[in-house]
Structure formats: C-alpha cells, structure tokens
Motif scaffolding. Structure first.
Motif, PDB file in Angstrom:
ATOM      1  N   ALA A 119      23.257  80.140  50.856  1.00 44.24           N
ATOM      2  CA  ALA A 119      24.572  80.126  51.505  1.00 44.24           C
ATOM      3  C   ALA A 119      25.419  81.257  50.955  1.00 44.24           C
ATOM      4  N   GLY A 120      26.328  81.776  51.792  1.00 43.64           N
ATOM      5  CA  GLY A 120      27.215  82.853  51.375  1.00 43.64           C
ATOM      6  C   GLY A 120      28.605  82.655  51.935  1.00 43.64           C
ATOM      7  N   GLY A 165      24.322  71.903  57.908  1.00 40.94           N
ATOM      8  CA  GLY A 165      24.683  70.509  58.133  1.00 40.94           C
ATOM      9  C   GLY A 165      24.561  69.641  56.895  1.00 40.94           C
ATOM     10  N   ARG A 166      23.948  70.153  55.844  1.00 44.03           N
ATOM     11  CA  ARG A 166      23.788  69.384  54.606  1.00 44.03           C
ATOM     12  C   ARG A 166      24.540  70.006  53.436  1.00 44.03           C
ATOM     13  N   PHE A 167      24.581  71.331  53.386  1.00 41.68           N
ATOM     14  CA  PHE A 167      25.238  72.043  52.289  1.00 41.68           C
ATOM     15  C   PHE A 167      26.534  72.670  52.791  1.00 41.68           C
ATOM     16  N   ALA A 168      27.501  72.804  51.889  1.00 41.98           N
ATOM     17  CA  ALA A 168      28.764  73.469  52.223  1.00 41.98           C
ATOM     18  C   ALA A 168      29.189  74.342  51.054  1.00 41.98           C
ATOM     19  N   ILE A 169      29.469  75.604  51.359  1.00 36.16           N
ATOM     20  CA  ILE A 169      29.929  76.532  50.338  1.00 36.16           C
ATOM     21  C   ILE A 169      31.434  76.705  50.479  1.00 36.16           C
ATOM     22  N   VAL A 179      33.267  79.503  43.021  1.00 38.89           N
ATOM     23  CA  VAL A 179      32.634  79.210  44.303  1.00 38.89           C
ATOM     24  C   VAL A 179      31.713  78.016  44.082  1.00 38.89           C
ATOM     25  N   ASP A 180      31.809  77.044  44.953  1.00 36.36           N
ATOM     26  CA  ASP A 180      31.057  75.809  44.820  1.00 36.36           C
ATOM     27  C   ASP A 180      30.044  75.659  45.954  1.00 36.36           C
ATOM     28  N   LEU A 181      29.013  74.879  45.674  1.00 34.38           N
ATOM     29  CA  LEU A 181      28.036  74.522  46.694  1.00 34.38           C
ATOM     30  C   LEU A 181      27.879  73.013  46.679  1.00 34.38           C
ATOM     31  N   GLN A 182      28.397  72.358  47.705  1.00 31.51           N
ATOM     32  CA  GLN A 182      28.240  70.916  47.846  1.00 31.51           C
ATOM     33  C   GLN A 182      26.946  70.663  48.593  1.00 31.51           C
ATOM     34  N   MET A 183      26.054  69.904  47.960  1.00 36.33           N
ATOM     35  CA  MET A 183      24.742  69.659  48.541  1.00 36.33           C
ATOM     36  C   MET A 183      24.594  68.171  48.815  1.00 36.33           C
TER      37      MET A 183
END
Length: 118
Positions: free
Chosen positions: A49-50, A64-68, A77-81
């Motif tokens: 993701a970027g 649809g599953r991860f959000a940056i 910068v975060d990655l919600q998985m």
C-alpha cells in the motif's frame, strides 16, 4: 538522512486485525510518498500500500482489508490490517520516497514481522 522505524507487528489468528505504525524523520515529511511493502519467506518483496498527496494505492490482494493512513503532524504512517489471512504472513517494511517517483524508495525501515496463524 531520513530514519524510518516500524512497529506493531506480531502474531494473530486468521480473521484478526493488526495495526502497523511507521515513524519517519525529516522536516518535509508531508511531501514524501510513503508505502508499505512485505516479503514472505522464499518470495520477492512486494508492494502492499502507498499514500501520497491524499491518494492511496493498494495491491489487489489487500484491497478492502487493509487501509493506509498518515499523520503529517506526527510524521507517521499507519497500516490497518483487517481480516488477516495466513498468506499475509511476512516481514513488513515501511519506505519513504522523497521525490514522489512512486518507484524508487530512498529510505527503508528494518521491518516488522507479521505472522497469521490458521
């Protein structure tokens, strides 16, 4: 020199969630393109993701599953998985692209392990 440090990895069961965080130094953090990559055992590193200038990008397998997201005031910068799968098991790396080339990332973190058990 920009320092990039990831945190938040761990072990989670399939279907669970994890949130990765990345802190980067630099007074012009808001201008960087930032991204998350991952490398599973025996596989090449892949883009996950970027985020840059308000736009976000994802590889198909995580849409649809991860959000940056990013917080320019905190240089993070975060990655919600969410809905994690065993195939998401990998070392996750945060990277900074100072010139927003979207292909050449200048600085990388040391990586954080994510393990998803079935």
């Amino acid at each position: 020199q920009v320092q990039v440090v990831e945190s938040g990895g761990g072990l989670v069961q399939a279907g669970g969630s994890l949130r990765l965080s990345c802190a980067a130094s630099g007074r012009t953090f808001s201008s960087y393109a930032m991204a998350w990559f991952r490398q599973a055992p025996g596989k090449e590193r892949e883009f996950v993701a970027g985020i840059s200038a308000g736009s976000t990008y994802y590889t198909d397998s995580v849409k649809g599953r991860f959000a940056i997201s990013r917080d320019n005031a905190k240089n993070t910068v975060d990655l919600q998985m969410n809905s994690l799968k065993p195939d998401d098991t990998a070392v996750y790396y945060c990277a900074a692209d100072l010139n927003r080339t979207y292909v050449a990332y200048d600085y990388w973190g040391q990586g954080t392990q994510v393990t998803v058990s079935s």
